[in-house]
Design an enzyme around this catalytic site. Sequence first.
Site, mmCIF file in Angstrom:
data_model
loop_
_atom_site.group_PDB
_atom_site.id
_atom_site.type_symbol
_atom_site.label_atom_id
_atom_site.label_comp_id
_atom_site.label_asym_id
_atom_site.label_seq_id
_atom_site.Cartn_x
_atom_site.Cartn_y
_atom_site.Cartn_z
ATOM 1 N N GLY A 1 -1.747 4.888 7.857
ATOM 2 C CA GLY A 1 -2.136 6.040 6.885
ATOM 3 C C GLY A 1 -0.478 6.914 6.756
ATOM 4 O O GLY A 1 -0.642 8.082 5.718
ATOM 5 N N ASP B 1 7.321 -2.979 4.249
ATOM 6 C CA ASP B 1 6.383 -2.407 5.174
ATOM 7 C C ASP B 1 6.021 -2.352 6.381
ATOM 8 O O ASP B 1 5.215 -1.791 6.631
ATOM 9 C CB ASP B 1 5.272 -1.730 3.997
ATOM 10 C CG ASP B 1 4.021 -2.894 4.144
ATOM 11 O OD1 ASP B 1 4.600 -4.473 5.107
ATOM 12 O OD2 ASP B 1 3.033 -2.902 4.246
#
Length: 377
Positions: free
Chosen positions: A188, A260
């Site tokens: 997150g 990522d």
Amino acid sequence: MNNQSQVILSLGSNLGNRLENIQLAIDAIHYTVATVVKVSSLYETPAWGFESNSFYNCALVLQTLKSAPQILDEILILEIKLGRVRNDPKGYQARVIDIDVITYNEEIVETEKLQVPHPQMQNRLFVLLPMRDLNLDWRHPILQKYLPELVQLSEDKSNCKVVQKLKSPLEKIDLQKYNYIAIEGNIGAGKTTLATKISEDFNAKLVLERFADNPFLPKFYEDQSRYAFPLEMSFLADRYQQLSDDLAQFDLFKDFIVTDYHIFKSLIFAKVTLAEDEYRLYKTMFDIIHKEMPKPDLYVYLYQNTEQLLKNIKSRGRSYEQQIPAEYLDKINRGYLDYIKTQTDLKVLIIDISNKDFVENQIDYVSILDEIQQKIQ
């Protein structure tokens, strides 16, 4: 996340120091509204539709997650800050700065305040010629014509001449120095969002973790002790396969690679989730694989406090993540920071984004790019 939208703006000035007005507007748009990824040459053009001093004009390409009406609202506010005075006269007038939203992707938008494509763009060389400089594969959604055709068909025969080249603000950020950049962070933290924005803004090949395809992930959040080992082993195998394939495949049309995640996250999460005997076995396998993996030229860690992580997890709405405890996120954060302390041969940049929103606040995104540039230097 959704891909960014492409917006074309037309800028003009014919009062005061025209070049300074244009340059201030470009920088202000980039720092406060959306990322300026391309800038045309600067043109000098006669006033269109009224008698006045000649204008300096240019066109910009923005990339953004904002809607067309939101871009317009922010542009109107910015014009006022830059000295634009709207007296609402009958007809045109000289102005310090004029910023028009010309296109939003290839969409047709009609609201009370906004029409795109701009209804007069095909009739104005001071709009068409700078737009043509941008070398875009853009087609007018109503007229179904590309920019070279629109220029050729335009009835405007004004003498629009190039004054000088202009630079995009992104030219100051030299990410092309690196072949491989890894963006990392806790669950997150926004690493996928940032990696995607950077790949689109800087023409990089994007490699995203394929976590959504892992069948053990929902089961793990329901019963961690039972599914932790198969989850971590499947993640390790998939990350190794994906990075081995994607990092080895050079893309002639991209300038570098941005991911990522980094393979070492496998060990960080495994140390938190696995029992001691499982972890020893897992680390043996990991060490064999890790030796074969290329290291990123720059490792960016997005630090986010646990309270904000929980808010982000809740807002993105993945059902299987909603019961993640704060203690688990704390352990993952500590695992990353402990790992970073041991990496003497890895170029690491830690960015605290606890009070940043680089999706909604353009200045936060630019500040992250500035930190990366400082690390490069």
